[in-house]
Design an enzyme around this catalytic site. Structure first.
Site, PDB file in Angstrom:
ATOM      1  N   ASP A 191       0.835  -1.197   0.000  1.00 28.50           N
ATOM      2  CA  ASP A 191       0.000   0.000   0.000  1.00 28.50           C
ATOM      3  C   ASP A 191       0.871   1.248   0.000  1.00 28.50           C
ATOM      4  O   ASP A 191       1.950   1.273   0.590  1.00 28.50           O
ATOM      5  CB  ASP A 191      -0.937   0.011   1.219  1.00 28.50           C
ATOM      6  N   SER A 192       0.359   2.274  -0.668  1.00 31.28           N
ATOM      7  CA  SER A 192       1.017   3.576  -0.725  1.00 31.28           C
ATOM      8  C   SER A 192       2.445   3.429  -1.256  1.00 31.28           C
ATOM      9  O   SER A 192       2.642   2.936  -2.363  1.00 31.28           O
ATOM     10  CB  SER A 192       0.958   4.225   0.654  1.00 31.28           C
TER      11      SER A 192
END
Ligand SMILES: *[C@@H]1O[C@H](CO)[C@@H](O)[C@H](O)[C@H]1NC(C)=O
Ligand SMILES: *[C@@H]1O[C@H](CO)[C@@H](O)[C@H](O)[C@H]1NC(C)=O
Ligand SMILES: *[C@@H]1O[C@H](CO)[C@@H](O)[C@H](O)[C@H]1NC(C)=O
Ligand SMILES: *[C@@H]1O[C@H](CO)[C@@H](O)[C@H](O)[C@H]1NC(C)=O
Length: 386
Positions: free
Chosen positions: A212-213
């Site tokens: 994520d991210s």
């Protein structure tokens, strides 16, 4: 290292919480997403993230929030693995090597670093090489370490999949180097690549990657790495799940969703600019083949990479994210929007990494957790592809 702006943000948190509380019970808050709006605690969590991300600095994180994946897993042992349901929880798979001198390091060629990685759960001694391994690459702007909510969510991913469809699943967490220790691009990409390569060398054939991210960037950058390092082919990931991926690290412009969603998201343009600079600098060295994805991620042709072409990449992001436009652009350029539209999940009214923030497991039991919108779709994809 406390700066004036960090201090004043910390002191104003009670004000932010009070304001959100009043809004929640009257006109509604900026976090209009259904899952978030279900409870005021979710709203508070998002509110604090939104408030703090705009002032966090690398020195502050280094001085006040430096720890290892191993120490976090130790700390969470009784809460996350109190029932002992996660076999070999917290055991090392690879360990960082310390080089005594630069000659040893030179032997590693272009990958002079090795890296820690740890099992969140291991499929057991009799698992076969075809049993799935899910590699998780955490987010945090390349500066922050793995967070508790991610560990909790992943533990639940393991619990549900190992119970319902993949009894011999393993989950591996990469403790890649952070900018708080001065580590920069592309070291982090190479570290993830080394771990992947090692799993392949040991004969594993069913490896999935979720991030994520910043970890979403690394999950996709890993595909570029595999293509470059193994031009004759390799075992490609059976599933890749970038969640709220931060793609255009140096080339972001304050326009489009960056501007439009500034007030609605928990991530921000300022963080992209500041932490991007710490990770990449100016990314001017594009003659090096290992840096050749280019600062604008969509200018590389991702569409022919086997996981992309075969529909094994699931891209997840929120309608209210500052990163929405670049995720959508990437999906379009990679041909996913056209060839596998079911693999582009845009969460209605969703913000940055809400899979971990607003659908976190702190908000219910395993059964209600797995029925939430993003969680359900991600679990279903993994259980199909692994
Ligand atoms: C959010 O919750 C508040 C308070 O429970 C409610 O009045 C409002 O209608 C909800 N808004 C949405 C968009 O669900
Ligand atoms: C999981 O491993 C066991 C041995 O522990 C093996 O008998 C079984 O076939 C494996 N299950 C799957 C679905 O591969
Ligand atoms: C960089 O990538 C482009 C295609 O995307 C290729 O034409 C070029 O030769 C690459 N440069 C290097 C140094 O690898
Ligand atoms: C990830 O970040 C690097 C460094 O800025 C960038 O070159 C690359 O395009 C990004 N990767 C993806 C898949 O967007």
């Amino acid at each position: 290292m406390f700066t004036i702006s960090i201090l004043s943000r910390l002191l104003t948190i009670p004000y932010v919480l009070a304001k959100l509380t009043v809004e929640y019970f009257s006109i509604g808050t900026v976090f209009t997403n259904f899952q978030t709006n279900r409870s005021i605690r979710r709203i508070w969590t998002a509110g604090i993230m939104q408030h703090m991300i705009k002032v966090l600095t690398v020195p502050f994180i280094r001085d006040h929030a430096s720890y290892t994946v191993s120490s976090l897993l130790d700390k969470l042992l009784s809460t996350v693995n109190g029932d002992g349901g996660l076999p070999r929880y917290g055991e090392f798979y690879t360990k960082r090597k310390c080089f005594l001198n630069s000659i040893d390091a030179a032997d590693w060629g272009e990958n002079p670093h090795s890296v820690d990685s740890l099992w969140l759960a291991h499929g057991g001694p009799s698992r076969s090489k075809n049993d799935p391994i899910l590699i998780y690459i955490h987010g945090g702007c390349f500066a922050m370490q793995l967070q508790r909510n991610a560990v909790e969510v992943l533990a639940n991913v393991y619990r549900v999949l190992s119970r319902d469809s993949h009894p011999n699943l393993s989950v591996l967490i990469v403790d890649y180097s952070l900018t708080t220790t001065g580590s920069k691009y592309p070291q982090q990409v190479n570290e993830c690549g080394q771990i992947y390569d090692q799993l392949v060398r040991e004969g594993n054939t069913n490896i999935a990657v979720m991030g994520d991210s910043a970890g979403g960037n690394l999950s996709l950058a890993l595909l570029y790495y595999l293509q470059r390092v193994h031009p004759k082919g390799t075992v490609w990931p059976s599933a890749v799940v970038p969640i709220s991926a931060w793609l255009d690290i140096t080339a972001a412009q304050y326009s489009g969703s960056f501007r439009k969603n500034e007030a609605l998201d928990v991530f921000s343009y300022r963080a992209v600019e500041y932490f991007g600079e710490a990770y990449v600098g100016t990314e001017s060295d594009l003659d090096r083949p290992d840096l050749n994805i280019s600062s604008l991620s969509s200018s590389y042709d991702w569409s022919k990479l086997p996981p992309v072409a075969k529909g094994n990449v699931l891209v997840v992001f929120g309608e209210h994210e500052v990163l929405r436009d670049e995720n959508f652009r990437w999906c379009t350029n990679a041909g996913i929007t056209k060839n596998h539209p079911e693999n582009v999940i845009i969460e209605p009214l969703g913000y940055h990494i809400s899979f971990f923030v607003s659908e976190g497991v702190a908000f219910g039991d395993l059964e209600s957790w797995k029925e939430q919108s993003l969680t359900k779709q991600i679990l279903s994809f993994l259980s199909k592809k692994l």
